[in-house]
Design an enzyme around this catalytic site. Structure first.
Site, PDB file in Angstrom:
ATOM      1  N   ASN A  72      88.040  22.320  57.143  1.00  0.00           N
ATOM      2  CA  ASN A  72      86.960  21.434  57.795  1.00  0.00           C
ATOM      3  C   ASN A  72      86.797  21.759  59.095  1.00  0.00           C
ATOM      4  O   ASN A  72      85.494  21.453  59.755  1.00  0.00           O
ATOM      5  CB  ASN A  72      87.237  19.994  57.303  1.00  0.00           C
ATOM      6  CG  ASN A  72      86.530  19.027  58.236  1.00  0.00           C
ATOM      7  OD1 ASN A  72      85.181  18.767  57.996  1.00  0.00           O
ATOM      8  ND2 ASN A  72      86.875  18.327  59.086  1.00  0.00           N
ATOM      9  N   SER A 124      77.698  24.148  55.789  1.00  0.00           N
ATOM     10  CA  SER A 124      76.576  23.831  56.530  1.00  0.00           C
ATOM     11  C   SER A 124      74.906  23.642  55.897  1.00  0.00           C
ATOM     12  O   SER A 124      74.781  24.641  55.466  1.00  0.00           O
ATOM     13  CB  SER A 124      76.608  23.899  57.898  1.00  0.00           C
ATOM     14  OG  SER A 124      75.534  23.510  58.846  1.00  0.00           O
ATOM     15  N   TYR A 137      77.573  29.321  65.161  1.00  0.00           N
ATOM     16  CA  TYR A 137      78.009  28.451  64.068  1.00  0.00           C
ATOM     17  C   TYR A 137      77.364  28.782  62.631  1.00  0.00           C
ATOM     18  O   TYR A 137      78.064  28.569  61.796  1.00  0.00           O
ATOM     19  CB  TYR A 137      77.290  27.034  64.433  1.00  0.00           C
ATOM     20  CG  TYR A 137      77.605  25.846  63.460  1.00  0.00           C
ATOM     21  CD1 TYR A 137      78.936  25.342  63.370  1.00  0.00           C
ATOM     22  CD2 TYR A 137      76.652  25.366  62.621  1.00  0.00           C
ATOM     23  CE1 TYR A 137      79.192  24.093  62.691  1.00  0.00           C
ATOM     24  CE2 TYR A 137      76.902  24.476  61.603  1.00  0.00           C
ATOM     25  CZ  TYR A 137      78.252  23.685  61.781  1.00  0.00           C
ATOM     26  OH  TYR A 137      78.306  22.702  60.772  1.00  0.00           O
ATOM     27  N   VAL A 138      76.135  29.106  62.533  1.00  0.00           N
ATOM     28  CA  VAL A 138      75.328  29.461  61.267  1.00  0.00           C
ATOM     29  C   VAL A 138      76.264  30.700  60.725  1.00  0.00           C
ATOM     30  O   VAL A 138      76.413  30.810  59.549  1.00  0.00           O
ATOM     31  CB  VAL A 138      73.823  29.702  61.406  1.00  0.00           C
ATOM     32  CG1 VAL A 138      73.528  30.099  60.187  1.00  0.00           C
ATOM     33  CG2 VAL A 138      73.305  28.155  61.858  1.00  0.00           C
ATOM     34  N   LYS A 141      79.619  29.681  59.504  1.00  0.00           N
ATOM     35  CA  LYS A 141      79.537  29.077  57.967  1.00  0.00           C
ATOM     36  C   LYS A 141      78.940  29.878  56.949  1.00  0.00           C
ATOM     37  O   LYS A 141      79.538  29.762  55.798  1.00  0.00           O
ATOM     38  CB  LYS A 141      78.510  27.877  58.111  1.00  0.00           C
ATOM     39  CG  LYS A 141      79.083  26.697  59.163  1.00  0.00           C
ATOM     40  CD  LYS A 141      80.456  26.186  58.693  1.00  0.00           C
ATOM     41  CE  LYS A 141      80.800  25.072  59.426  1.00  0.00           C
ATOM     42  NZ  LYS A 141      82.221  24.641  59.151  1.00  0.00           N
ATOM     43  N   ILE A 170      74.926  14.358  58.710  1.00  0.00           N
ATOM     44  CA  ILE A 170      75.716  13.112  58.703  1.00  0.00           C
ATOM     45  C   ILE A 170      76.025  12.772  60.252  1.00  0.00           C
ATOM     46  O   ILE A 170      76.492  13.244  61.084  1.00  0.00           O
ATOM     47  CB  ILE A 170      76.954  13.684  57.969  1.00  0.00           C
ATOM     48  CG1 ILE A 170      76.887  14.170  56.631  1.00  0.00           C
ATOM     49  CG2 ILE A 170      78.089  12.252  57.657  1.00  0.00           C
ATOM     50  CD1 ILE A 170      76.090  13.439  55.690  1.00  0.00           C
TER      51      ILE A 170
END
Length: 232
Positions: A72, A124, A137-138, A141, A170
């Site tokens: 996570n 994500s 980040y992308v 993931k 979220i």
């Protein structure tokens, strides 16, 4: 859930919004939880470990009897690709994806010996391509999603399932990267089919199902928990 009595669940990034909810739920249903995060975040009941320290992570997880691993932990600097330092880009990949490979290497022998295991990777909604200035980040993931499928194929014969959970928008600390929270909230509700915000508990409940024996015929799958924003 009675089946989680005697189960051992390791969760990285355990002190964040999603991580805290997962720790709380798994403890509530009877599992023994190893909540892993950095020393300045983890709190009194967690385990301090820099997951990019391969030796420390391996020492922590090897032989610990972990039957469920939830990858996570993540960092999410928001800046244009051309403006982002190469060192920062590499750090994001290291934390968000490469550390997961170290975690899996550490717990895999025990899972194989037991003939049972659950590996859950948190990916994500940003993989849908609707966000800018999050290339590192992308990318990280995306790597984690690819590993989910590769591991599912490779580990399946040993009774180990590997699935991903792709959270939508979220409300957690991660949302602070958006400069106008009110406008962002309105955008989320406009685009979702379900007109309410999700919660970390929605992710935790999905993780509990993915970790259960009831999910034993599901592997290589991504659970999209996003209120119908992205449908696949």
């Amino acid at each position: 859930m009675e089946e989680f009595a005697g189960r051992k669940v390791a969760i990285t990034g355990a002190a964040g919004g999603l991580g805290t909810a997962m720790v709380t739920l798994f403890r509530a249903i009877g599992a023994s939880v190893l909540p892993i995060d950095l020393a300045d975040r983890v709190g009194d009941d967690g385990i301090a470990c820099d997951i990019t320290d391969d030796a420390a992570l391996t020492e922590l997880l090897s032989g610990a009897g972990v039957d469920t691993l939830i990858n996570n932990a993540a960092i999410f600097p928001m800046e244009p690709f051309e403006a982002q330092a190469d060192a920062t880009f590499r750090r994001v990949i290291e934390v968000n994806a490469l550390a997961a490979t170290s975690s899996v290497r550490a717990v895999l022998p025990g899972m194989r010996a037991a003939g049972f295991g659950r590996i859950i990777n948190i990916t994500s909604i940003t993989l849908s391509g609707q966000w800018e200035n999050l290339a590192s980040y992308v990318g990280s993931k995306g790597m984690l999603l690819g590993l989910t499928r590769a591991w599912a194929r490779e580990f399946g014969p040993h009774g180990i399932t590997v699935n991903a959970i792709s959270p939508g928008a979220i409300p957690t600390e991660a949302e602070k990267i958006h400069p106008d929270p009110k406008a962002y909230n309105a955008t989320v509700l406009e685009r979702q089919a379900i007109k309410k915000r999700g919660s970390p508990e929605d992710i935790a409940r999905t993780a509990a199902f993915a970790a259960s024996r009831s999910s034993g015929f599901i592997t290589g799958h991504t659970f999209h928990v996003n209120g119908g924003w992205v449908m696949e």
